[in-house]
Design a protein around this motif. Structure first.
Motif, mmCIF file in Angstrom:
data_model
loop_
_atom_site.group_PDB
_atom_site.id
_atom_site.type_symbol
_atom_site.label_atom_id
_atom_site.label_comp_id
_atom_site.label_asym_id
_atom_site.label_seq_id
_atom_site.Cartn_x
_atom_site.Cartn_y
_atom_site.Cartn_z
ATOM 1 N N ASP A 88 -9.535 1.658 1.648
ATOM 2 C CA ASP A 88 -8.203 2.270 1.740
ATOM 3 C C ASP A 88 -7.233 1.717 0.697
ATOM 4 O O ASP A 88 -6.158 1.205 1.024
ATOM 5 N N LEU A 89 -7.602 1.846 -0.572
ATOM 6 C CA LEU A 89 -6.766 1.321 -1.656
ATOM 7 C C LEU A 89 -5.357 1.913 -1.631
ATOM 8 O O LEU A 89 -4.377 1.183 -1.783
ATOM 9 N N ILE A 90 -5.239 3.221 -1.454
ATOM 10 C CA ILE A 90 -3.927 3.865 -1.496
ATOM 11 C C ILE A 90 -3.016 3.315 -0.406
ATOM 12 O O ILE A 90 -1.825 3.044 -0.640
ATOM 13 N N GLU A 91 -3.554 3.117 0.784
ATOM 14 C CA GLU A 91 -2.750 2.571 1.877
ATOM 15 C C GLU A 91 -2.278 1.147 1.562
ATOM 16 O O GLU A 91 -1.141 0.787 1.860
ATOM 17 N N LYS A 92 -3.147 0.346 0.947
ATOM 18 C CA LYS A 92 -2.775 -1.031 0.614
ATOM 19 C C LYS A 92 -1.723 -1.077 -0.490
ATOM 20 O O LYS A 92 -0.857 -1.950 -0.495
ATOM 21 N N ILE A 93 -1.789 -0.135 -1.422
ATOM 22 C CA ILE A 93 -0.737 -0.056 -2.440
ATOM 23 C C ILE A 93 0.581 0.319 -1.779
ATOM 24 O O ILE A 93 1.636 -0.238 -2.100
#
Length: 355
Positions: free
Chosen positions: A326-331
């Motif tokens: 979940d890269l987008i959520e972490k960004i």
């Protein structure tokens, strides 16, 4: 199918396409049976190739795209001729439409960045996207950005890159507070240009909001793994990346020639075969292939265009990990910590990039 990770692949991008990306996908499938693929390209070319691999064909879909973006196309030309009709655009659009978690291409980098920025739009609160690379070090793998997207970044953009890099480290390395360093000509506070110094001041104030600011780092810190994330602008980052890749090949060639020099050296090579194989693998750029486009409302991976199926498998593995974690959520979490209110909004329309 719930629980699966779908990867959208520009199967026509790269020197060894479409065989290399398809064979790379098959290698990834062996390690991650929950992976699924959408291959974009010329159907008459892709169908017979995919039919060679029954296991991959069962979890894949081909979507016909007539237009192929070449390495010679300028970003503006690529947008004009390929928007809506090319395999590169279709691969990215599948992410925008929610059909895939991540897109990957080995095609023209400038065209890919232009299309990705135009199609996915920058995240709210991020001025410019960056390209992040995985960098092997003496300690462990680290993240280096930007390695080619933004030439001559200002202080605000360097801070943005720090947010993005820290988020990627949390997603990829499972770190709560990764360490971030600014690449500079020295570690002393007085050294460097003004925008690097200004970025350092801002990062010092914000340290603790999803990352720990280490301070300035120098070129040799890249190999040492002094910090988890090294931040610089695209001109310097790209030169550093290409220099490191060239040096790895140079050292590997020196070692190979030395081990063939005499009977005793060949005998020594046989006795040290396992250790030398491990060293060869560690120095192989294919094993860390894949640049991540960060700062967009969706994940796009750029593979080296000249790589083979091993390199594509590495880039596809990176794509899989970015989607699974979940890269987008972490960004988004990182933006909220450092820039309150700047949460990514997929529905918001921002200005299209100039090409």
């Amino acid at each position: 199918m719930s629980g699966t990770i779908t990867i959208s692949v520009d199967a026509m991008g790269g020197d060894n396409a479409p065989r290399a990306p398809i064979e790379g996908a098959r290698l990834l499938l062996r390690e991650h049976p929950d992976a699924r693929f959408i291959f974009h390209g010329r159907q008459d070319v892709l169908e017979p190739l995919l039919s060679e691999f029954t296991d991959l064909a069962q979890v894949s879909e081909i979507r016909h795209s007539e237009t192929v973006i070449t390495m010679d196309d300028k970003p503006s030309q690529a947008l004009r001729k390929g928007r809506g009709s090319s395999s590169m655009w279709a691969a990215i659009e599948a992410v925008k439409n929610g059909e895939a978690k991540v897109a990957i291409s080995g095609g023209n980098t400038g065209a890919l960045m232009a299309m990705a920025t135009f199609c996915l739009r920058p995240m709210q609160g991020i001025s410019r996207p960056a390209i992040a690379a995985i960098w092997p070090t003496l300690r462990s793998d680290i993240i280096v950005l930007d390695v080619g997207a933004t030439i001559g970044a200002d202080a605000e953009q360097l801070v943005d890159f720090s947010i993005l890099g820290a988020a990627m480290a949390r997603a990829l390395f499972d770190m709560e507070t990764p360490t971030v360093g600014l690449l500079n000509v020295g570690v002393e506070e007085a050294k460097g240009n003004e925008w690097v110094k200004d970025a350092a001041k801002s990062l010092t104030e914000k340290s603790g909001a999803g990352f720990t600011y280490h301070g300035f780092v120098e070129g040799d810190d890249l190999g040492k793994g002094t910090v988890d994330v090294v931040v610089t602008e695209g001109f310097t980052g790209n030169i550093a990346l290409k220099t490191a890749e060239g040096t790895a090949r140079q050292v590997a060639t020196y070692l190979r020639n030395a081990l063939k020099g005499s009977f005793l050296s060949r005998l020594g090579a046989m006795l040290a075969y396992q250790a030398l194989s491990a060293l060869r693998s560690k120095m192989d750029p294919r094993t860390v292939n894949g640049g991540v486009f960060l700062g967009l409302n969706g994940v796009v991976i750029k593979s080296h265009g000249g790589t083979d199926e091993i390199g594509y498998k590495s880039a596809l593995g990176l794509a899989y990990d970015m989607a699974r974690n979940d890269l987008i959520e972490k960004i988004g979490e990182g933006l909220e910590r450092m820039k309150p209110g700047a949460i990514p909004d997929r529905q918001e329309e921002s200005e299209a990039p100039t090409a």
